[in-house]
Design a protein around this motif. Structure first.
Motif, PDB file in Angstrom:
ATOM      1  N   LYS A 100       0.688  -1.186  -0.097  1.00 26.80           N
ATOM      2  CA  LYS A 100      -0.037  -0.069  -0.090  1.00 26.80           C
ATOM      3  C   LYS A 100       1.103   1.292   0.038  1.00 26.80           C
ATOM      4  O   LYS A 100       0.531   2.111  -0.528  1.00 26.80           O
ATOM      5  CB  LYS A 100      -1.089  -0.093   1.196  1.00 26.80           C
ATOM      6  N   GLU A 101       1.866   1.277   0.794  1.00 29.81           N
ATOM      7  CA  GLU A 101       2.712   2.473   0.956  1.00 29.81           C
ATOM      8  C   GLU A 101       3.660   2.457  -0.310  1.00 29.81           C
ATOM      9  O   GLU A 101       3.920   3.612  -0.924  1.00 29.81           O
ATOM     10  CB  GLU A 101       3.756   2.217   1.948  1.00 29.81           C
ATOM     11  N   ALA A 102       4.078   1.347  -0.840  1.00 29.12           N
ATOM     12  CA  ALA A 102       4.834   1.213  -2.091  1.00 29.12           C
ATOM     13  C   ALA A 102       3.940   1.926  -3.315  1.00 29.12           C
ATOM     14  O   ALA A 102       4.440   2.911  -3.870  1.00 29.12           O
ATOM     15  CB  ALA A 102       5.276  -0.200  -2.548  1.00 29.12           C
ATOM     16  N   LYS A 103       2.660   1.614  -3.269  1.00 27.42           N
ATOM     17  CA  LYS A 103       1.808   1.884  -4.381  1.00 27.42           C
ATOM     18  C   LYS A 103       1.574   3.519  -4.165  1.00 27.42           C
ATOM     19  O   LYS A 103       1.708   4.263  -5.248  1.00 27.42           O
ATOM     20  CB  LYS A 103       0.485   1.361  -4.397  1.00 27.42           C
ATOM     21  N   SER A 104       1.320   4.091  -2.961  1.00 27.20           N
ATOM     22  CA  SER A 104       1.090   5.566  -2.774  1.00 27.20           C
ATOM     23  C   SER A 104       2.548   6.272  -3.260  1.00 27.20           C
ATOM     24  O   SER A 104       2.251   7.519  -3.884  1.00 27.20           O
ATOM     25  CB  SER A 104       1.021   5.580  -1.248  1.00 27.20           C
ATOM     26  N   GLU A 105       3.533   5.811  -2.863  1.00 24.55           N
ATOM     27  CA  GLU A 105       4.770   6.276  -3.269  1.00 24.55           C
ATOM     28  C   GLU A 105       4.791   6.310  -4.724  1.00 24.55           C
ATOM     29  O   GLU A 105       5.369   7.341  -5.419  1.00 24.55           O
ATOM     30  CB  GLU A 105       6.073   5.815  -2.756  1.00 24.55           C
ATOM     31  N   ALA A 106       4.635   5.100  -5.511  1.00 25.32           N
ATOM     32  CA  ALA A 106       4.725   5.045  -6.855  1.00 25.32           C
ATOM     33  C   ALA A 106       3.765   6.084  -7.503  1.00 25.32           C
ATOM     34  O   ALA A 106       4.232   6.609  -8.662  1.00 25.32           O
ATOM     35  CB  ALA A 106       4.659   3.840  -7.228  1.00 25.32           C
ATOM     36  N   LEU A 107       2.384   6.081  -7.053  1.00 25.04           N
ATOM     37  CA  LEU A 107       1.597   7.038  -7.780  1.00 25.04           C
ATOM     38  C   LEU A 107       2.238   8.552  -7.713  1.00 25.04           C
ATOM     39  O   LEU A 107       1.886   9.315  -8.503  1.00 25.04           O
ATOM     40  CB  LEU A 107       0.181   6.742  -7.127  1.00 25.04           C
ATOM     41  N   ASN A 108       2.571   8.934  -6.795  1.00 26.42           N
ATOM     42  CA  ASN A 108       3.183  10.241  -6.136  1.00 26.42           C
ATOM     43  C   ASN A 108       4.409  10.582  -7.223  1.00 26.42           C
ATOM     44  O   ASN A 108       4.308  11.557  -7.849  1.00 26.42           O
ATOM     45  CB  ASN A 108       3.534  10.358  -4.922  1.00 26.42           C
ATOM     46  N   ALA A 109       5.145   9.475  -7.302  1.00 26.50           N
ATOM     47  CA  ALA A 109       6.515   9.701  -8.353  1.00 26.50           C
ATOM     48  C   ALA A 109       6.051   9.807  -9.598  1.00 26.50           C
ATOM     49  O   ALA A 109       6.559  10.507 -10.376  1.00 26.50           O
ATOM     50  CB  ALA A 109       7.210   8.379  -8.010  1.00 26.50           C
ATOM     51  N   LYS A 110       5.051   8.864 -10.043  1.00 32.07           N
ATOM     52  CA  LYS A 110       4.378   9.176 -11.415  1.00 32.07           C
ATOM     53  C   LYS A 110       3.965  10.472 -11.944  1.00 32.07           C
ATOM     54  O   LYS A 110       4.261  10.791 -13.130  1.00 32.07           O
ATOM     55  CB  LYS A 110       3.151   7.996 -11.464  1.00 32.07           C
ATOM     56  N   LYS A 111       3.288  10.970 -10.885  1.00 30.13           N
ATOM     57  CA  LYS A 111       2.993  12.293 -11.102  1.00 30.13           C
ATOM     58  C   LYS A 111       4.157  13.380 -11.340  1.00 30.13           C
ATOM     59  O   LYS A 111       4.215  14.231 -12.071  1.00 30.13           O
ATOM     60  CB  LYS A 111       1.960  12.967  -9.954  1.00 30.13           C
ATOM     61  N   LEU A 112       4.962  13.258 -10.663  1.00 28.80           N
ATOM     62  CA  LEU A 112       6.269  14.165 -10.593  1.00 28.80           C
ATOM     63  C   LEU A 112       7.044  13.732 -11.818  1.00 28.80           C
ATOM     64  O   LEU A 112       7.751  14.710 -12.382  1.00 28.80           O
ATOM     65  CB  LEU A 112       7.000  13.832  -9.287  1.00 28.80           C
ATOM     66  N   PHE A 113       7.189  12.649 -12.134  1.00 21.96           N
ATOM     67  CA  PHE A 113       7.841  12.038 -13.400  1.00 21.96           C
ATOM     68  C   PHE A 113       7.170  11.558 -14.361  1.00 21.96           C
ATOM     69  O   PHE A 113       7.428  10.261 -14.500  1.00 21.96           O
ATOM     70  CB  PHE A 113       9.196  11.411 -12.645  1.00 21.96           C
ATOM     71  N   SER A 114       6.419  11.967 -14.982  1.00 15.79           N
ATOM     72  CA  SER A 114       5.267  11.409 -15.977  1.00 15.79           C
ATOM     73  C   SER A 114       5.998  10.560 -16.962  1.00 15.79           C
ATOM     74  O   SER A 114       5.441   9.750 -17.500  1.00 15.79           O
ATOM     75  CB  SER A 114       4.098  12.458 -16.428  1.00 15.79           C
ATOM     76  N   ASN A 115       7.334  11.065 -17.219  1.00 16.42           N
ATOM     77  CA  ASN A 115       7.646  10.384 -18.503  1.00 16.42           C
ATOM     78  C   ASN A 115       8.947   9.513 -18.299  1.00 16.42           C
ATOM     79  O   ASN A 115       9.433   9.073 -19.032  1.00 16.42           O
ATOM     80  CB  ASN A 115       8.564  11.597 -19.417  1.00 16.42           C
ATOM     81  N   ASN A 116       8.632   9.033 -17.009  1.00 16.73           N
ATOM     82  CA  ASN A 116       9.800   8.187 -16.467  1.00 16.73           C
ATOM     83  C   ASN A 116       9.007   6.560 -16.378  1.00 16.73           C
ATOM     84  O   ASN A 116       7.979   6.391 -15.536  1.00 16.73           O
ATOM     85  CB  ASN A 116      10.376   8.206 -15.177  1.00 16.73           C
ATOM     86  N   HIS A 117       9.155   5.724 -17.239  1.00 20.17           N
ATOM     87  CA  HIS A 117       8.342   4.394 -17.350  1.00 20.17           C
ATOM     88  C   HIS A 117       8.691   3.413 -16.172  1.00 20.17           C
ATOM     89  O   HIS A 117       7.702   2.654 -15.802  1.00 20.17           O
ATOM     90  CB  HIS A 117       8.952   3.770 -18.684  1.00 20.17           C
ATOM     91  N   LEU A 118       9.875   3.762 -15.243  1.00 22.15           N
ATOM     92  CA  LEU A 118      10.054   2.883 -14.437  1.00 22.15           C
ATOM     93  C   LEU A 118       9.163   2.997 -13.298  1.00 22.15           C
ATOM     94  O   LEU A 118       9.037   1.621 -12.822  1.00 22.15           O
ATOM     95  CB  LEU A 118      11.449   3.269 -13.825  1.00 22.15           C
ATOM     96  N   PHE A 119       8.257   3.864 -13.238  1.00 22.05           N
ATOM     97  CA  PHE A 119       7.302   4.176 -11.942  1.00 22.05           C
ATOM     98  C   PHE A 119       5.949   3.310 -12.524  1.00 22.05           C
ATOM     99  O   PHE A 119       5.385   2.629 -11.655  1.00 22.05           O
ATOM    100  CB  PHE A 119       7.071   5.582 -11.674  1.00 22.05           C
ATOM    101  N   ASP A 120       5.861   3.055 -13.696  1.00 23.16           N
ATOM    102  CA  ASP A 120       4.719   2.449 -14.126  1.00 23.16           C
ATOM    103  C   ASP A 120       5.210   0.788 -14.140  1.00 23.16           C
ATOM    104  O   ASP A 120       4.063   0.204 -13.672  1.00 23.16           O
ATOM    105  CB  ASP A 120       4.373   2.934 -15.742  1.00 23.16           C
ATOM    106  N   SER A 121       6.235   0.647 -14.506  1.00 18.14           N
ATOM    107  CA  SER A 121       6.738  -0.746 -14.236  1.00 18.14           C
ATOM    108  C   SER A 121       6.884  -1.236 -12.727  1.00 18.14           C
ATOM    109  O   SER A 121       6.254  -2.289 -12.423  1.00 18.14           O
ATOM    110  CB  SER A 121       8.324  -0.832 -14.716  1.00 18.14           C
ATOM    111  N   LEU A 122       7.096  -0.317 -11.863  1.00 17.81           N
ATOM    112  CA  LEU A 122       6.948  -0.631 -10.502  1.00 17.81           C
ATOM    113  C   LEU A 122       5.570  -0.944  -9.954  1.00 17.81           C
ATOM    114  O   LEU A 122       5.183  -1.820  -9.321  1.00 17.81           O
ATOM    115  CB  LEU A 122       7.506   0.387  -9.592  1.00 17.81           C
ATOM    116  N   LEU A 123       4.647  -0.067 -10.577  1.00 17.46           N
ATOM    117  CA  LEU A 123       3.104  -0.128 -10.588  1.00 17.46           C
ATOM    118  C   LEU A 123       2.604  -1.578 -10.812  1.00 17.46           C
ATOM    119  O   LEU A 123       1.926  -2.139 -10.115  1.00 17.46           O
ATOM    120  CB  LEU A 123       2.328   1.046 -10.789  1.00 17.46           C
TER     121      LEU A 123
END
Length: 213
Positions: free
Chosen positions: A115-138
């Motif tokens: 749950k915490e990992a998902k929250s951080e990943a969604l936040n990071a995805k907003k900050l770094f929208s062109n970074n595919h690694l956060f989608d991969s982590l999600l």
């Protein structure tokens, strides 16, 4: 400068000797501690690297770099609980460094805190929208929690952003094997091999799922 040049050339043994000489002679500069720690990582002296990074933090506790490196090393050595506060501090000190979020999320996954990992990943995805690694982590997180449709969506999104990232494609291929989508997994493994014909793990994986007849 000589130690740093040797380090850049990959001559870690000689760089190690020079950095050790500098520390022994009380040249206690934060940059020296950080660079020396990096050399120790490369020659598999992880405990020495941790000690050096702690010294760097003492000199300047406002620099995110040694906190990030501490979190990274500890996580890679299976010390997830010890790694977490360093990773969090790195993000607090420098919220513009995507690597900090990436490291923190991986640690939270390792700690079985999706749950915490998902929250951080969604936040990071907003900050770094062109970074595919956060989608991969999600994708990884949803796969771990059993939400396979969401996992597939995020893996596909990651690949759409970075279509030649063999690591993400290979991860998605393994995920497809796990959910029984043989056709998709074969297509993805072959895609990895188009990008990197020397990707031995993809050859191995294909050998386990192709129709032998």
């Amino acid at each position: 400068k000589k130690a740093l040049n040797l380090q850049k050339k990959g001559d870690y043994i000689q760089a190690y000797k020079l950095y050790k000489f500098l520390i022994k002679n009380k040249f206690q500069n934060q940059e020296v501690f950080i660079n020396f720690a990096a050399v120790c990582q490369n020659i598999n002296k992880q405990n020495d690297a941790i000690i050096l990074l702690k010294e760097a933090i003492k000199i300047n506790p406002s620099n995110s770099v040694p906190f990030f490196k501490m979190g990274f090393i500890l996580n890679n050595n299976g010390k997830f609980y010890e790694a977490l506060p360093f990773a969090k501090k790195a993000v607090d000190l420098n919220p513009n460094l995507w690597q900090g979020y990436h490291n923190l999320i991986k640690i939270l996954i390792n700690l079985n805190r999706p749950k915490e990992a998902k929250s951080e990943a969604l936040n990071a995805k907003k900050l770094f929208s062109n970074n595919h690694l956060f989608d991969s982590l999600l994708g990884d997180i949803h796969s771990y929690t059993g939400d396979f449709n969401e996992a597939k969506k995020y893996y596909k999104k990651a690949i759409s952003i970075s279509p030649n990232d063999e690591v993400t494609i290979y991860t998605f291929a393994n995920f497809s094997v796990g959910i029984g989508d043989k056709k998709e997994s074969i297509k993805l493994f072959n895609k990895v091999l188009k990008i990197n014909p020397l990707h031995s793990l993809s050859f191995y994986s294909l050998s386990t799922i192709i129709d032998i007849e």
